[in-house]
Design a protein around this motif. Structure first.
Motif, short mmCIF file in Angstrom:
data_model
loop_
_atom_site.label_atom_id
_atom_site.label_comp_id
_atom_site.label_asym_id
_atom_site.label_seq_id
_atom_site.Cartn_x
_atom_site.Cartn_y
_atom_site.Cartn_z
N ALA A 4 1.57 5.28 -13.83
CA ALA A 4 2.26 6.29 -12.57
C ALA A 4 4.36 5.90 -12.73
O ALA A 4 4.84 5.29 -13.09
CB ALA A 4 3.06 5.07 -10.71
N ILE A 5 4.68 7.84 -13.11
CA ILE A 5 6.21 8.11 -13.79
C ILE A 5 6.29 8.47 -12.84
O ILE A 5 7.90 7.38 -12.28
CB ILE A 5 5.66 9.24 -14.84
N SER A 6 6.46 9.14 -11.93
CA SER A 6 7.42 9.44 -10.74
C SER A 6 6.61 9.68 -9.25
O SER A 6 4.83 9.52 -9.40
CB SER A 6 7.47 10.99 -10.70
N SER A 7 7.74 8.53 -8.74
CA SER A 7 6.80 7.98 -7.68
C SER A 7 6.36 9.42 -5.94
O SER A 7 5.56 9.59 -5.70
CB SER A 7 7.25 6.80 -6.57
N ALA A 8 7.75 10.47 -6.46
CA ALA A 8 7.58 11.22 -5.63
C ALA A 8 6.57 12.00 -6.30
O ALA A 8 5.45 12.27 -4.81
CB ALA A 8 8.47 12.52 -5.80
N ASP A 9 5.40 12.58 -7.33
CA ASP A 9 4.85 13.08 -7.60
C ASP A 9 3.30 12.33 -7.45
O ASP A 9 2.35 12.82 -6.33
CB ASP A 9 4.46 13.41 -9.04
N VAL A 10 3.09 11.12 -7.75
CA VAL A 10 2.18 10.24 -6.87
C VAL A 10 2.06 10.47 -5.53
O VAL A 10 0.97 10.30 -5.05
CB VAL A 10 2.51 8.75 -7.28
N PHE A 11 3.04 10.16 -4.94
CA PHE A 11 2.90 10.22 -3.10
C PHE A 11 2.27 11.19 -2.74
O PHE A 11 1.77 12.03 -2.16
CB PHE A 11 4.44 10.12 -2.66
#
Length: 332
Positions: free
Chosen positions: A73-80
């Motif tokens: 998981a690099i970007s929490s926004a992308d994962v969410f």
């Protein structure tokens, strides 16, 4: 010390009993009647995710009939975005981002299981070798790099600053810096900073293990302050999270995932070598770095009272407006 048993949420506990009621010839439980067997899990590549990694390495997920793919998981926004769209099954990350997503953006994240609790020296503020910054007071007017805005690291740094009488307006945060490149940023490779901070001089970074040790060993970075103090001491850091819709759609799968994770958390909590091996493989650090890193504790239950500390601290620091009751996002 005798630790509490890992608590399987009630919603999946009864299903778990049914799912494990049929034993194989050797006495071990047969895999459940799973609604889904191929799972995609995104995890922050830090020591906090060791339980997940151990479950994969030791074949614990496979023993439950699950084929788990773990990605960073690099970007929490992308994962969410992907998880809310049903493209990711489980994510492992720090609590504040999930709490904000639910409280402010009406997401439907639920904590499936607790992941880690902060311990001494496993979340640190680091400065370059030879830095004139010697104390927390020296951070006034300085720039601090973190991985994401309004996440656990900004919260821990903010709590530390506030506890030492420093206003948050007296520092500047640079965000969206992946952990693996933090050491480069600390070496003043400012050209890799994103957006309006491109070219900005970075004075300090906030890091979890194993990246604390990696920065020390790799570029000679120096620890300035341990974030495990004051209001944040022994704070719950991360958990394993699903969406409410996912939990309702795949209850047998959730039970199987939890059973494997329960075993892995017990291993992580008692076997440092297993943690070293897991973090070395999934975080990309050297065996030496994995061996000397400071690790969090790995809780064996999901205690809403402990996780409430995170939300309450967020309110105190202005990350949330008003009190948020975390019990509504813990899977029951």
């Amino acid at each position: 010390m005798i630790r509490p048993f890992f608590r399987i949420p009630a919603a999946v506990a009864a299903i778990a009993l049914l799912a494990t009621g049929c034993a194989s010839a050797d006495g071990s439980a047969a895999p459940a009647n799973l609604e889904k067997t191929n799972l995609l899990v995104y995890a922050v590549p830090a020591a906090d995710s060791a339980g997940l990694y151990i479950a994969q390495q030791e074949g614990l997920f496979a023993a439950e009939g699950l084929h788990v793919t773990i990605r960073r998981a690099i970007s929490s926004a992308d994962v969410f975005t992907q998880q809310l769209a049903g493209k990711i099954d489980v994510s492992s990350g720090a609590y504040p981002s999930y709490i904000i997503a639910n409280a402010q953006h009406h997401a439907d994240f639920e904590i499936l299981a607790a992941g880690s609790i902060m311990q001494p020296r496993n979340q640190m503020i680091m400065v370059p070798a030879g830095s004139p910054i010697r104390t927390i007071q020296d951070l006034k007017g300085k720039t601090i790099a973190i991985n994401a805005p309004q996440n656990i690291l900004q919260m821990l740094v903010s709590a530390l600053l506030k506890g030492n009488g420093i206003s948050l307006k007296q520092v500047h945060f640079v965000t969206d810096i992946p952990f693996p490149v933090m050491a480069q940023v600390l070496q003043q490779h400012a050209d890799i900073l994103p957006g309006p901070d491109h070219g900005r001089h970075v004075d300090a970074v906030s890091l979890p293990e194993p990246f604390v040790t990696g920065a020390e060993e790799g570029i000679g970075a120096q620890p300035l302050a341990d974030e495990n103090e004051g209001a944040a001491q022994a704070l719950p850091i991360s958990g394993f999270v699903v969406t409410k819709r996912w939990a309702q759609k795949y209850p047998h799968t959730a039970a199987a995932f939890l059973k494997a994770l329960e075993q892995a958390q017990r291993i992580a909590d008692t076997n440092p070598k297993a943690v070293e091996k897991a973090v070395e493989q999934y975080s990309g650090v050297t065996p030496t770095e994995a061996a000397v890193m400071a690790v969090p504790s790995f809780p064996l239950n999901t205690d809403p009272v402990l996780i409430q500390r995170v939300a309450d601290l967020m309110t105190q620091l202005g990350f949330l407006q008003g009190r948020y009751d975390v019990r509504q996002m813990i899977l029951h």
